[in-house]
Motif scaffolding. Structure first.
Motif, mmCIF file in Angstrom:
data_model
loop_
_atom_site.group_PDB
_atom_site.id
_atom_site.type_symbol
_atom_site.label_atom_id
_atom_site.label_comp_id
_atom_site.label_asym_id
_atom_site.label_seq_id
_atom_site.Cartn_x
_atom_site.Cartn_y
_atom_site.Cartn_z
ATOM 1 N N ASP A 1 0.813 -1.218 0.000
ATOM 2 C CA ASP A 1 0.000 0.000 0.000
ATOM 3 C C ASP A 1 0.850 1.274 0.000
ATOM 4 O OD1 ASP A 1 0.921 -0.021 2.600
ATOM 5 O OD2 ASP A 1 -1.056 0.147 3.524
ATOM 6 N N THR A 2 2.135 1.140 -0.250
ATOM 7 C CA THR A 2 3.008 2.306 -0.392
ATOM 8 C C THR A 2 3.583 2.302 -1.800
ATOM 9 O OG1 THR A 2 4.982 1.121 0.345
ATOM 10 C CG2 THR A 2 3.666 2.252 2.050
ATOM 11 N N VAL A 3 4.065 3.461 -2.230
ATOM 12 C CA VAL A 3 4.678 3.546 -3.561
ATOM 13 C C VAL A 3 5.837 2.563 -3.646
ATOM 14 C CG1 VAL A 3 6.020 5.042 -5.093
ATOM 15 C CG2 VAL A 3 3.926 5.899 -4.027
ATOM 16 N N ARG A 4 6.676 2.529 -2.636
ATOM 17 C CA ARG A 4 7.824 1.611 -2.639
ATOM 18 C C ARG A 4 7.372 0.156 -2.713
ATOM 19 N NH1 ARG A 4 11.781 2.832 1.785
ATOM 20 N NH2 ARG A 4 12.580 4.245 0.213
ATOM 21 N N GLY A 5 6.369 -0.202 -1.928
ATOM 22 C CA GLY A 5 5.877 -1.577 -1.934
ATOM 23 C C GLY A 5 5.228 -1.968 -3.241
ATOM 24 N N ILE A 6 4.417 -1.059 -3.788
ATOM 25 C CA ILE A 6 3.773 -1.325 -5.083
ATOM 26 C C ILE A 6 4.834 -1.433 -6.167
ATOM 27 C CG2 ILE A 6 2.253 -0.353 -6.862
ATOM 28 C CD1 ILE A 6 0.643 -1.383 -4.549
ATOM 29 N N ALA A 7 5.832 -0.556 -6.126
ATOM 30 C CA ALA A 7 6.903 -0.595 -7.126
ATOM 31 C C ALA A 7 7.598 -1.955 -7.102
ATOM 32 C CB ALA A 7 7.912 0.528 -6.877
ATOM 33 N N ALA A 8 7.879 -2.461 -5.923
ATOM 34 C CA ALA A 8 8.524 -3.777 -5.817
ATOM 35 C C ALA A 8 7.602 -4.876 -6.330
ATOM 36 C CB ALA A 8 8.930 -4.044 -4.364
ATOM 37 N N ALA A 9 6.323 -4.812 -5.958
ATOM 38 C CA ALA A 9 5.369 -5.846 -6.373
ATOM 39 C C ALA A 9 5.175 -5.867 -7.886
ATOM 40 C CB ALA A 9 4.024 -5.633 -5.675
ATOM 41 N N LEU A 10 5.173 -4.682 -8.509
ATOM 42 C CA LEU A 10 4.921 -4.588 -9.949
ATOM 43 C C LEU A 10 6.202 -4.529 -10.778
ATOM 44 C CD1 LEU A 10 1.937 -2.054 -10.053
ATOM 45 C CD2 LEU A 10 1.876 -4.555 -9.932
ATOM 46 N N ARG A 11 7.342 -4.521 -10.102
ATOM 47 C CA ARG A 11 8.643 -4.427 -10.779
ATOM 48 C C ARG A 11 8.734 -3.156 -11.630
ATOM 49 N NH1 ARG A 11 11.079 -10.228 -11.682
ATOM 50 N NH2 ARG A 11 10.118 -11.236 -9.918
ATOM 51 N N LEU A 12 8.354 -2.055 -11.003
ATOM 52 C CA LEU A 12 8.443 -0.734 -11.622
ATOM 53 C C LEU A 12 9.284 0.152 -10.716
ATOM 54 C CD1 LEU A 12 4.678 -0.173 -12.550
ATOM 55 C CD2 LEU A 12 6.529 -0.750 -14.132
ATOM 56 N N ASP A 13 9.718 1.290 -11.240
ATOM 57 C CA ASP A 13 10.420 2.218 -10.360
ATOM 58 C C ASP A 13 9.390 3.093 -9.654
ATOM 59 O OD1 ASP A 13 10.029 4.807 -11.813
ATOM 60 O OD2 ASP A 13 11.260 3.846 -13.341
ATOM 61 N N GLY A 14 9.820 3.698 -8.558
ATOM 62 C CA GLY A 14 8.921 4.501 -7.744
ATOM 63 C C GLY A 14 8.299 5.653 -8.496
ATOM 64 N N ALA A 15 9.065 6.282 -9.394
ATOM 65 C CA ALA A 15 8.531 7.407 -10.162
ATOM 66 C C ALA A 15 7.375 6.958 -11.054
ATOM 67 C CB ALA A 15 9.636 8.051 -10.996
ATOM 68 N N ALA A 16 7.489 5.781 -11.647
ATOM 69 C CA ALA A 16 6.415 5.264 -12.502
ATOM 70 C C ALA A 16 5.159 4.999 -11.672
ATOM 71 C CB ALA A 16 6.862 3.994 -13.215
ATOM 72 N N VAL A 17 5.327 4.429 -10.488
ATOM 73 C CA VAL A 17 4.176 4.163 -9.625
ATOM 74 C C VAL A 17 3.540 5.481 -9.175
ATOM 75 C CG1 VAL A 17 3.436 3.176 -7.410
ATOM 76 C CG2 VAL A 17 5.007 1.910 -8.896
ATOM 77 N N THR A 18 4.371 6.470 -8.862
ATOM 78 C CA THR A 18 3.847 7.777 -8.465
ATOM 79 C C THR A 18 3.009 8.385 -9.588
ATOM 80 O OG1 THR A 18 5.659 8.170 -6.927
ATOM 81 C CG2 THR A 18 4.489 10.118 -7.750
ATOM 82 N N ARG A 19 3.492 8.303 -10.834
ATOM 83 C CA ARG A 19 2.731 8.836 -11.967
ATOM 84 C C ARG A 19 1.410 8.079 -12.149
ATOM 85 N NH1 ARG A 19 7.949 8.943 -14.044
ATOM 86 N NH2 ARG A 19 7.600 7.042 -15.244
ATOM 87 N N LEU A 20 1.461 6.752 -12.024
ATOM 88 C CA LEU A 20 0.228 5.968 -12.131
ATOM 89 C C LEU A 20 -0.758 6.362 -11.028
ATOM 90 C CD1 LEU A 20 1.673 2.407 -12.877
ATOM 91 C CD2 LEU A 20 0.311 3.812 -14.436
ATOM 92 N N ALA A 21 -0.251 6.494 -9.798
ATOM 93 C CA ALA A 21 -1.112 6.863 -8.674
ATOM 94 C C ALA A 21 -1.695 8.258 -8.877
ATOM 95 C CB ALA A 21 -0.329 6.782 -7.365
ATOM 96 N N ASP A 22 -0.889 9.190 -9.411
ATOM 97 C CA ASP A 22 -1.393 10.540 -9.700
ATOM 98 C C ASP A 22 -2.592 10.475 -10.638
ATOM 99 O OD1 ASP A 22 0.639 11.691 -8.183
ATOM 100 O OD2 ASP A 22 1.862 12.260 -9.928
ATOM 101 N N ARG A 23 -2.453 9.706 -11.708
ATOM 102 C CA ARG A 23 -3.531 9.604 -12.699
ATOM 103 C C ARG A 23 -4.774 8.933 -12.109
ATOM 104 N NH1 ARG A 23 1.166 8.295 -16.138
ATOM 105 N NH2 ARG A 23 1.627 10.189 -17.291
ATOM 106 N N LEU A 24 -4.542 7.888 -11.327
ATOM 107 C CA LEU A 24 -5.675 7.181 -10.717
ATOM 108 C C LEU A 24 -6.350 8.026 -9.646
ATOM 109 C CD1 LEU A 24 -4.087 3.633 -10.591
ATOM 110 C CD2 LEU A 24 -6.047 4.347 -11.984
#
Length: 157
Positions: free
Chosen positions: A53-76
């Motif tokens: 439930d954190t950007v870091r945790g989601i990034a690890a789970a999805l194998r993405l970097d934190g910046a990509a997860v942050t951008r996805l979360a911004d859009r969502l």
């Protein structure tokens, strides 16, 4: 000396990429009807499964970097599907969660993802699908990863 350069169409990678592009395009079209992308769905599904439930945790789970997860979360978040709140235990961290609209959308998207798989792979026999999965697993082992035995034995949803 004559140099021979092979045509793209002579390479397995060319056809692998074509299949991948066709699969991705179809999934983008299907999810586009719901106003999300496949990457956004992956984040929503990870939250729904409680993978993290954190950007870091989601990034690890999805194998993405934190910046990509942050951008996805911004859009969502802009779409009203994800909420952010400060982590009460770590002031530098933010927790992500599904909004009610996000939680309502995930099962619809998951059903669409299953329909997508059935449309593309449903014409394969069980033996053909298993062989395809075994081939994927063997190739992924070269990258030091791969699916588990349960996935290899599972039929399509």
């Amino acid at each position: 000396m004559t140099l021979t350069i092979h045509k793209d169409a002579d390479r397995v990678l060319h056809w692998h990429d074509r299949v991948s592009q066709a699969l991705q395009s179809d999934l983008e079209r299907r999810f586009g009807a719901f106003g999300v992308t496949p990457s956004q769905f992956r984040l929503l599904a990870a939250l729904a499964r409680h993978d993290a439930d954190t950007v870091r945790g989601i990034a690890a789970a999805l194998r993405l970097d934190g910046a990509a997860v942050t951008r996805l979360a911004d859009r969502l978040q802009a779409k009203g599907l994800v909420a952010r709140e400060p982590d009460p235990t770590d002031g530098r961290s933010v927790r992500l969660s599904l909004t009610e609209a996000g939680a309502d959308l995930v099962p619809l998207l998951d059903a669409e993802a299953s329909a997508h798989e059935r449309a593309w792979f449903g014409s394969l026999s069980f033996a053909e699908l298993r062989q395809y999965k075994l081939t994927l697993a063997k190739l992924l082992q070269r990258a030091g990863e791969g699916p588990d035995e349960v996935w290899l034995r599972r039929e399509l949803y």
